[in-house]
Design an enzyme around this catalytic site. Structure first.
Site, mmCIF file in Angstrom:
data_model
loop_
_atom_site.group_PDB
_atom_site.id
_atom_site.type_symbol
_atom_site.label_atom_id
_atom_site.label_comp_id
_atom_site.label_asym_id
_atom_site.label_seq_id
_atom_site.Cartn_x
_atom_site.Cartn_y
_atom_site.Cartn_z
ATOM 1 N N HIS A 97 170.365 49.170 48.669
ATOM 2 C CA HIS A 97 170.156 47.733 48.475
ATOM 3 C C HIS A 97 169.886 47.455 46.998
ATOM 4 O O HIS A 97 170.475 46.555 46.402
ATOM 5 C CB HIS A 97 168.995 47.256 49.346
ATOM 6 C CG HIS A 97 168.414 45.931 48.952
ATOM 7 N ND1 HIS A 97 169.071 44.745 49.159
ATOM 8 C CD2 HIS A 97 167.254 45.599 48.328
ATOM 9 C CE1 HIS A 97 168.333 43.740 48.691
ATOM 10 N NE2 HIS A 97 167.232 44.231 48.188
ATOM 11 N N THR A 116 158.425 34.483 26.352
ATOM 12 C CA THR A 116 158.801 33.926 27.655
ATOM 13 C C THR A 116 158.143 32.572 27.857
ATOM 14 O O THR A 116 158.769 31.629 28.348
ATOM 15 C CB THR A 116 158.393 34.886 28.791
ATOM 16 O OG1 THR A 116 158.745 36.218 28.405
ATOM 17 C CG2 THR A 116 159.092 34.535 30.080
ATOM 18 N N HIS A 144 156.006 50.939 33.523
ATOM 19 C CA HIS A 144 156.449 51.237 34.878
ATOM 20 C C HIS A 144 155.824 52.522 35.399
ATOM 21 O O HIS A 144 156.076 52.915 36.524
ATOM 22 C CB HIS A 144 157.972 51.394 34.929
ATOM 23 C CG HIS A 144 158.704 50.128 34.610
ATOM 24 N ND1 HIS A 144 159.093 49.233 35.568
ATOM 25 C CD2 HIS A 144 159.100 49.602 33.430
ATOM 26 C CE1 HIS A 144 159.704 48.209 35.000
ATOM 27 N NE2 HIS A 144 159.718 48.403 33.703
ATOM 28 N N TRP A 180 166.191 53.752 43.967
ATOM 29 C CA TRP A 180 167.209 53.507 42.932
ATOM 30 C C TRP A 180 166.760 54.096 41.606
ATOM 31 O O TRP A 180 167.559 54.323 40.710
ATOM 32 C CB TRP A 180 167.502 52.009 42.796
ATOM 33 C CG TRP A 180 166.540 51.250 41.943
ATOM 34 C CD1 TRP A 180 165.326 50.770 42.325
ATOM 35 C CD2 TRP A 180 166.706 50.879 40.566
ATOM 36 N NE1 TRP A 180 164.727 50.119 41.275
ATOM 37 C CE2 TRP A 180 165.548 50.177 40.178
ATOM 38 C CE3 TRP A 180 167.719 51.067 39.622
ATOM 39 C CZ2 TRP A 180 165.365 49.666 38.895
ATOM 40 C CZ3 TRP A 180 167.529 50.555 38.337
ATOM 41 C CH2 TRP A 180 166.371 49.867 37.982
ATOM 42 N N TYR A 226 165.924 42.947 31.513
ATOM 43 C CA TYR A 226 166.309 41.783 30.708
ATOM 44 C C TYR A 226 167.808 41.567 30.727
ATOM 45 O O TYR A 226 168.266 40.440 30.560
ATOM 46 C CB TYR A 226 165.728 41.901 29.296
ATOM 47 C CG TYR A 226 164.237 41.772 29.386
ATOM 48 C CD1 TYR A 226 163.654 40.529 29.617
ATOM 49 C CD2 TYR A 226 163.411 42.885 29.371
ATOM 50 C CE1 TYR A 226 162.303 40.402 29.808
ATOM 51 C CE2 TYR A 226 162.048 42.764 29.557
ATOM 52 C CZ TYR A 226 161.500 41.520 29.768
ATOM 53 O OH TYR A 226 160.157 41.395 29.974
ATOM 54 N N GLU A 246 167.121 46.982 31.073
ATOM 55 C CA GLU A 246 167.954 46.577 32.210
ATOM 56 C C GLU A 246 167.388 45.324 32.887
ATOM 57 O O GLU A 246 168.124 44.426 33.288
ATOM 58 C CB GLU A 246 168.041 47.736 33.211
ATOM 59 C CG GLU A 246 168.681 47.391 34.550
ATOM 60 C CD GLU A 246 170.169 47.084 34.474
ATOM 61 O OE1 GLU A 246 170.786 47.488 33.464
ATOM 62 O OE2 GLU A 246 170.693 46.436 35.376
ATOM 63 N N LYS A 273 160.019 29.893 26.136
ATOM 64 C CA LYS A 273 161.202 29.440 26.874
ATOM 65 C C LYS A 273 160.829 28.450 27.971
ATOM 66 O O LYS A 273 161.422 27.377 28.091
ATOM 67 C CB LYS A 273 161.922 30.637 27.499
ATOM 68 C CG LYS A 273 162.693 31.414 26.479
ATOM 69 C CD LYS A 273 163.396 32.565 27.106
ATOM 70 C CE LYS A 273 164.578 32.988 26.268
ATOM 71 N NZ LYS A 273 165.710 32.085 26.394
ATOM 72 N N ARG A 318 154.835 50.467 48.887
ATOM 73 C CA ARG A 318 156.224 50.074 49.048
ATOM 74 C C ARG A 318 157.039 51.251 49.574
ATOM 75 O O ARG A 318 156.555 52.369 49.639
ATOM 76 C CB ARG A 318 156.809 49.575 47.723
ATOM 77 C CG ARG A 318 156.804 50.609 46.621
ATOM 78 C CD ARG A 318 157.181 50.007 45.290
ATOM 79 N NE ARG A 318 158.630 49.805 45.195
ATOM 80 C CZ ARG A 318 159.302 49.843 44.052
ATOM 81 N NH1 ARG A 318 158.659 50.049 42.915
ATOM 82 N NH2 ARG A 318 160.589 49.655 44.016
ATOM 83 N N HIS A 324 163.767 49.265 31.491
ATOM 84 C CA HIS A 324 163.176 47.986 31.143
ATOM 85 C C HIS A 324 164.157 47.040 30.470
ATOM 86 O O HIS A 324 164.263 45.890 30.868
ATOM 87 C CB HIS A 324 161.852 48.080 30.413
ATOM 88 C CG HIS A 324 161.107 46.799 30.610
ATOM 89 N ND1 HIS A 324 160.464 46.502 31.785
ATOM 90 C CD2 HIS A 324 161.039 45.681 29.858
ATOM 91 C CE1 HIS A 324 160.010 45.268 31.729
ATOM 92 N NE2 HIS A 324 160.334 44.733 30.578
#
Lengths: 191, 529, 293
Positions: B81, B332, B307, B146, B261, B259, B335, B454, B257
Site C-alpha cells: 500500500h 511552512t 525518523h 516500505w 517533500y 522524498e 506558506k 503501528r 525525508h
C-alpha cells in the site's frame, strides 16, 4: 539546433549529478563509519595503541564499575560468557578482563565479536589496547578458548558515569561454511 | 532568447502530424499531453489498487482478533500500500500534472526531451506489474515495511530481488522525469518568461525535480546495498561482517525525508494556483513563497534522523535533529500564512477545486502540528511507531498530497477535456471525502496516544472502538472516490463546453489556449511582458 | 518562532534527563527475538524468555472462533512477566538476536530500538507498584503484534523473594535434563512448548503456510531420523525465521517439543522407525554438548 543542444547538455549534466548521488549514497558508508569512530555513536568503543595508553596512565584516580555481558547470535553454535560478571577498575589504569568461548560444533567455526557499550556516551572513553574482537576467532571442534581484553578508561570520563556495561555479541562470520554442507542436505526436505 | 522564435518556427511546420490512431498513439507518443494523460490515468488506477489494499488492512483492523487475513499477508498489504501510494499514485500524479501543465504554463510547444518522456512513463507499468506479481510468489510479497529495514527485509523470500528491481525502476523513471522537467523549464520558456514570473506550480516543480535528482539515487544505492548483502556476501548492514543495520536507516532516510517533500511540494504548487484563481486576487507574497519552498527543500536534507530518534543516538545528535526539524515549521508557516492572506478580502467562490484547496490548508495544518509534536525528541520516544505517526503522515499525504492532486484535477479537467465537469457531483465528492477522511484518520491520533503500535494486524480490545470508527471512515472514503472516477469519465465524454479561460479568476498562459488545447501547445511562442 | 523556542527549551531539558543513564541501581538486558522477549538480570545472573500468554495465543489465530473480548488482557499478557523493584533506577539495555525490535512500555514514556549486535541504554524508576503493559513497536516480521511486554513492579522484599524463586527454577530445569519422561508427559509438555514457540509459523495443525513456512505434519524431517530432526530444532536454519532453539529452551522442553512434533498430526504413523518416536532430555543435552554434527 541550438535549443536541442542545450536540452541535451542540461539532461546530461543532470544525469551526471544523479549518478554522482548514487556514488554519494555509497560514500555515506565510510562517512558513517568515520563519524561513528569520532563520536562513539552506537557504542563502538575506541581503539588506541600501547604508547598512547601510557599517556593516559596514572592521571585519574576514580573507581568505576564495568559490567560484562555476552550475547550470542543464533547462527553461532558456541557457548560464550564473561569470566567475571562485573569488575571494579580505576580510570587511567590498564586492566584486563576475560571472556570464555567454547565451540559446540563438531567442526571448526569462525566468529566475530561486536563490541557495544552502554551508555554509548562512555564508548569514546573506553580505550581498548588489545582485544579478541580485533580479529575473527576460529575455534576448532570442541575447542575452548580464553578471550582477553586489555583496556584503559580515559580519566576524563564524565563524572555521572559510574557503571559502564561492556557487551560483546558474537556473530558467525558471513560466508563461514563449516556446517553449511550438513545444512544443505536437509534443505530439500523441509520445503 | 533570439533563437527561440526560429526553433518554434520549425516545430510549427510539423504541426500537421496530429496524434497517431489507436494503441500506437499511446505506446509511442512523445507528446506531453498524451504522456501527461497516461501518467494521470496510471496514477488513478494505482490509487484504486493501493486503496483496495488499504481497505484490506482496515477490514482486518475493524475488530480485534484475526478474521480475514494472515499476519504475513497483512504486512505485505501495508508494505505494498505504501509503495504503491507513494511511487505509483502521488509521484506519477504530480508528474502527470507537470507534463500537462508546465509546457502550457511557460509557453513551450512540448517538453524538452520527448523520447525520454515516453520512456520515463512506460517504465512505470513494468515496475508496478513486477511489484504486484510478487504477491503470487512463494512466500508472498514484501512484508518488511516500505522502509525496507534490514535485517527484516533480508528475510523476504523469493520476492526480494523483484522488489529491489521494481524500486530501481521507479527511481529511474522519476529521475528521468525530473531531468526532463528541469530541462524544459530552463530551456523552453517563452520570451519574457523570466524565472520570477513563473507560476508557482512551475517553481515548486523545479525544486521538486532537484530533490528527486538528489534523493532518488541515494535510495537506489541503499537498496543496491541490500541486494549485495543478500546475494554477494557484502556486509553493509550486517553486524557480523562489521556493518551496521542502523546505517541503512540513515541512508534510507537521507532519501526518505526529501522524498516527503517530493510528495508535498508539487501539492503546494497546485494549491498556490487554485487559491488565487478562486480568490480573484494574485498570490500574496509570491517571492516569499518561492524562497520558502527552496528553504523547505534545503532543510529537508538535514532532518532525516528525526525518523529514527529511538535507535539510540548521542544526545547532541538528537538535539541537532530536533532543532532542525522544528525550524522547518517556519517556512511552512510562511506558506500557510500566504495562502490565508491571498484569500483575505478576496472575492471568493467555492467551486470544487477551491473546496479541496481550503480543506488542504486546514487539514495539512493539522498534519503539520502533529509533525511538530513528533519532531520533539522526548515526545517522539513515546509517539514513534504508533498510530499517532500513522495519523500524522496520512494527514499530510491524503488531505495533503491527494487533495491537492484532486484540486488540480478539478481545476484543469475543463482545460484538458474542453468540457465542464459535473459541479454537483464534484461537490458531493468533496464533502464525502472531507467528512470521511477525518472519520478515518482523526481517531488514529487517539489510538497512538493510547498506546497502539503501528503495523499490527490485531490489537488489544481497549483499542476496538476507535479502530471500528476508523474502518467505517475508510470504507466510506474509499467508496466516495468512485464518484470521482465516474465524474472523470463523464467529463471526458461530454458536457457543457468550457471557455478558454474556464474560470473567471484564472490567469496565466495556459488559460489563453483553447479548451481543449491543440496537440502542440504553443506553436508560436507567446511573448510575456 | 517564539512559540518554537518556547517548546524547544523544555524539550531539551527533558531529553537531557532522559539520556542520563549514568548510575543505575540495577541493570536488565532486554533481548528481542522473533517473536518474544528475553530478560537477563545482569547483576543476579539469570534470565528467561517471555512470550505471549497461551489463551491470547489461542484466540489470536486466524478465525479461531474465540472472541478477544473473553480473553483477559488479550494480546497484552505473557507467560513470564518482567519483575522489577519499585523505587530503583533501572538501566535497561536493549538488543536483539535476529531483526530490529523496539521495547515499549507506554507508562515509562519511552521506547528504545533493540538492534542486533548493539546495545542501547535507557532508564526508568518506577514509584508505583503495579502491572505495566506494552508491546513491540518496530515491525519485526509476521508476529510483530504478538510479543507483548508485561512489567510487574513490586516492593523490594517481594522482588528479592521472586529472584530466589527464579534462580531455584533455573536449577530445577537444569536437573530435569537428567530425568526420563513418559511419552504422555513429553506430549503434554511438548504441546505447550509448541504452541508458544512454533505454532506461529508451522501452525497449530502442523500444516505450515505454503511458500512461507514449511509444514511439519508428514514432513520428511519430523518423520525422519530423530537426530536430524533434533539438529534442525537445536540449531535452526540460517537466513530464515527458524531460530536455533537450543539456546532458547531447556533440554527437557526441547525433548518434549521434538517428541510432540514426531507424534502429533499422524506423524507417528509415518515414522521411519518406531523406536525413534521420542527424545529424552539427556539425549538432547548430549546432542547439544556435541554440537552440530
Amino acid at each position: 539546433m541550438n535549443r536541442e543542444q542545450r536540452n541535451r547538455r542540461t539532461a546530461l549534466t543532470l544525469a551526471a549529478v544523479a549518478l554522482g548521488m548514487v556514488g554519494f549514497g555509497f560514500l555515506l558508508v565510510p562517512l558513517y563509519d568515520t563519524f561513528c569512530d569520532l563520536t562513539g555513536l552506537n557504542g563502538k568503543t575506541s581503539v588506541i595503541a600501547e604508547e598512547s595508553a601510557v599517556r593516559l596512565q596514572g592521571v585519574g584516580n576514580r573507581w568505576v564499575t564495568v559490567q560484562l555481558d555476552a550475547s550470542i547470535n543464533d547462527a553461532l553454535p558456541w557457548h560464550f560468557y564473561p569470566v567475571e560478571r562485573r569488575v571494579r577498575v580505576r580510570t587511567g589504569a590498564i586492566s584486563t578482563i576475560h571472556y570464555r568461548a567454547r565451540n559446540q560444533a563438531r567442526h571448526a567455526v569462525t566468529g566475530r565479536a561486536i563490541p557495544s557499550m552502554a551508555p554509548a556516551r562512555a564508548a569514546s572513553y573506553f580505550n581498548k589496547i588489545e582485544c579478541f574482537c580485533f580479529q575473527e576467532q576460529t575455534l576448532a571442534a570442541d575447542e575452548q578458548r580464553e578471550l582477553s581484553l586489555r583496556f584503559i578508561i580515559d580519566p576524563e570520563l564524565p563524572l555521572d558515569l559510574e557503571v559502564l556495561t561492556l557487551s560483546y555479541a558474537f556473530f558467525r562470520v558471513p560466508g563461514d561454511t563449516g556446517a553449511e554442507v550438513a545444512d544443505e542436505q536437509g534443505e530439500d526436505d523441509d520445503v | 532568447m533570439s533563437t527561440t522564435a526560429a526553433t518554434v518556427g520549425t516545430l510549427a511546420d510539423e504541426h500537421h502530424h496530429g496524434p497517431q490512431a489507436g494503441l500506437m498513439r499511446w505506446l509511442f507518443t512523445t507528446n506531453h499531453k498524451d504522456i501527461g494523460t497516461l501518467y494521470l490515468l496510471f496514477s488513478l488506477l494505482m490509487f484504486l489498487v493501493g486503496g483496495a489494499m488499504a481497505l484490506v488492512v482496515r477490514l482486518e483492523l475493524m475488530h480485534p482478533g484475526l478474521q480475514y487475513v494472515e499476519p504475513q499477508f497483512f504486512n505485505s498489504m501495508t508494505t505494498m500500500h505504501a509503495l504503491i501510494m507513494i511511487f505509483g499514485v502521488v509521484m506519477p500524479g504530480a508528474v502527470g500534472l507537470a507534463n500537462w501543465m508546465i509546457p502550457m504554463m511557460i509557453g513551450a510547444p512540448d517538453m524538452a526531451l520527448p523520447r525520454l518522456n515516453n520512456w520515463s512513463f512506460w517504465i512505470l507499468p513494468f515496475a508496478f506489474s513486477l511489484l504486484l506479481l510478487t504477491l503470487l510468489l512463494p512466500g508472498g510479497g514484501p512484508a518488511g515495511g516500505w522502509t525496507m529495514y534490514p535485517p527484516l527485509m533480508l528475510q523476504t523470500q523469493d520476492a526480494f530481488p523483484f522488489v529491489i528491481f521494481a524500486v530501481h525502476l521507479m527511481g529511474l523513471s522519476s529521475v528521468m522525469g525530473a531531468i526532463n522537467i528541469i530541462a524544459t523549464i530552463f530551456n523552453m520558456r517563452a520570451p519574457g518568461m523570466t524565472f520570477m514570473k513563473l507560476p508557482l506550480f512551475v517553481w515548486t516543480w523545479i525544486i521538486t525535480a532537484f530533490l528527486l535528482i538528489a534523493a532518488m539515487p541515494v535510495l537506489a544505492g541503499a537498496v543496491t546495498m541490500l541486494l549485495t548483502d543478500r546475494y554477494f556476501g557484502t556486509s553493509f548492514f550486517n553486524a557480523a561482517g562489521g556493518g551496521d543495520p542502523v546505517l541503512f536507516q540513515h541512508v534510507f532516510w537521507f532519501f526518505g525525508h526529501p522524498e516527503v517533500y517530493i510528495l508535498i511540494l508539487p501539492a503546494f504548487g497546485i494549491i498556490s494556483q487554485v487559491i488565487p484563481t478562486f480568490s480573484r486576487k494574485p498570490l500574496f507574497g509570491y517571492t516569499s513563497m518561492v524562497y520558502a519552498t527552496a528553504a523547505i527543500a534545503f532543510l529537508s536534507f538535514f532532518v532525516w534522523a528525526h525518523h529514527m530518534f529511538t535507535v539510540g543516538m548521542p544526545l547532541t545528535g538528537e538535539l541537532f535533529f530536533m532543532y532542525a526539524t522544528m525550524s522547518i515549521a517556519v517556512p511552512t508557516g510562511v506558506k500557510i500564512f500566504n495562502w490565508i492572506a491571498t484569500m483575505w478580502r478576496g472575492s471568493l467562490t467555492f467551486e470544487t477545486p477551491m473546496l479541496f484547496a481550503v480543506a488542504f490548508v486546514v487539514l495539512f495544518s493539522i498534519g503539520g502540528f502533529s509533525g511538530l509534536m513528533l519532531g520533539i525528541t522526548p515526545a517522539d520516544f513515546q509517539y514513534h511507531d504508533t498510530y499517532f505517526v500513522v495519523a500524522h503522515f496520512h494527514y499530510v499525504l491524503v488531505p495533503g498530497s491527494i487533495f491537492a492532486l484532486m484540486a488540480g484535477a478539478y481545476l484543469w479537467l475543463p482545460k484538458w477535456t474542453g468540457h465542464m465537469y459535473n459541479e454537483t457531483l464534484g461537490k458531493l465528492h468533496f464533502w464525502l471525502s472531507f467528512i470521511f477522511i477525518n472519520v478515518l484518520f482523526f481517531p488514529q491520533h487517539f489510538l497512538g496516544l493510547a498506546g497502539m503500535p503501528r503495523r499490527i494486524p490485531d490489537y488489544a480490545v481497549r483499542f476496538a472502538e476507535f479502530n471500528f470508527i476508523s474502518s467505517l471512515g475508510a470504507f466510506a472514503f474509499g467508496l466516495s472516490q468512485l464518484i470521482f472516477v465516474y465524474l472523470v469519465i463523464q467529463c471526458v465524454r461530454g458536457g457543457q463546453r468550457a471557455t478558454d479561460q474556464v474560470w473567471e479568476g484564472a490567469e496565466g498562459l495556459e488559460w489563453t489556449l483553447p479548451s481543449p488545447p491543440p496537440y502542440h501547445s504553443f506553436t508560436t511562442a507567446p511573448v510575456v511582458r | 518562532m517564539l512559540i518554537l523556542i518556547g517548546m524547544a527549551v523544555p524539550a531539551t531539558r527533558v531529553l537531557i534527563a532522559m539520556e542520563s543513564t549514568g548510575n543505575p541501581d540495577m541493570q536488565i538486558k532486554v533481548t528481542g527475538y522473533q517473536w518474544k522477549w528475553r530478560y537477563d538480570y545482569l547483576d543476579e545472573g539469570f534470565g528467561f524468555f517471555s512470550s505471549l500468554a497461551a489463551d491470547s495465543n489461542e484466540a489470536r489465530q486466524l478465525r479461531s472462533g474465540i472472541s478477544p473480548h473473553t480473553v483477559p488482557n488479550y494480546l497484552l499478557e505473557v507467560d513470564e512477566p518482567l519483575v522489577v523493584p519499585v523505587g530503583k533506577k533501572i538501566r535497561f539495555l536493549t538488543t536483539a538476536s535476529d531483526v530490529i525490535h523496539s521495547w515499549w512500555v507506554p507508562a515509562l514514556g519511552w521506547k528504545r530500538d533493540a538492534i542486533p549486535g548493539f546495545i542501547n541504554s535507557s532508564w526508568a524508576r518506577i514509584d508505583e507498584p503495579g502491572v505495566y503493559r506494552g508491546q513491540c513497536a518496530e515491525l519485526c516480521g509476521r508476529d510483530h503484534a504478538f510479543m507483548p511486554i508485561v512489567l510487574r513492579a513490586v516492593e523490594e522484599q517481594e522482588y528479592r523473594d521472586w529472584v530466589v524463586q527464579m534462580q531455584q527454577k533455573q536449577q530445577d530445569s537444569a536437573s530435569e535434563a537428567n530425568q526420563t519422561f513418559s511419552l504422555d508427559e513429553l506430549m503434554a509438555r511438548g504441546e505447550q512448548v509448541y504452541t508458544t514457540n512454533c505454532s506461529a509459523c508451522h501452525q497449530a495443525g502442523g500444516q505450515g503456510i505454503p511458500g512461507a513456512f514449511p509444514a511439519l505434519a508428514g514432513s520428511a524431517i519430523a518423520t525422519g531420523a530423530l537426530q536430524e530432526h533434533a539438529r534442525k530444532v537445536l540449531y535452526g536454519k540460517a537466513g530464515t525465521a527458524m531460530a536455533a532453539f537450543g539456546v532458547q529452551l531447556s533440554a527437557a522442553e526441547l525433548a518434549a517439543v521434538i517428541t510432540y512434533e514426531r507424534n502429533a498430526w499422524g506423524n507417528d504413523q509415518q515414522l521411519a522407525e518406531a523406536a525413534e518416536r521420542m527424545g529424552q532430555p539427556a539425549d538432547i543435552a548430549v546432542q547439544l554438548a556435541q554440537g552440530v554434527p
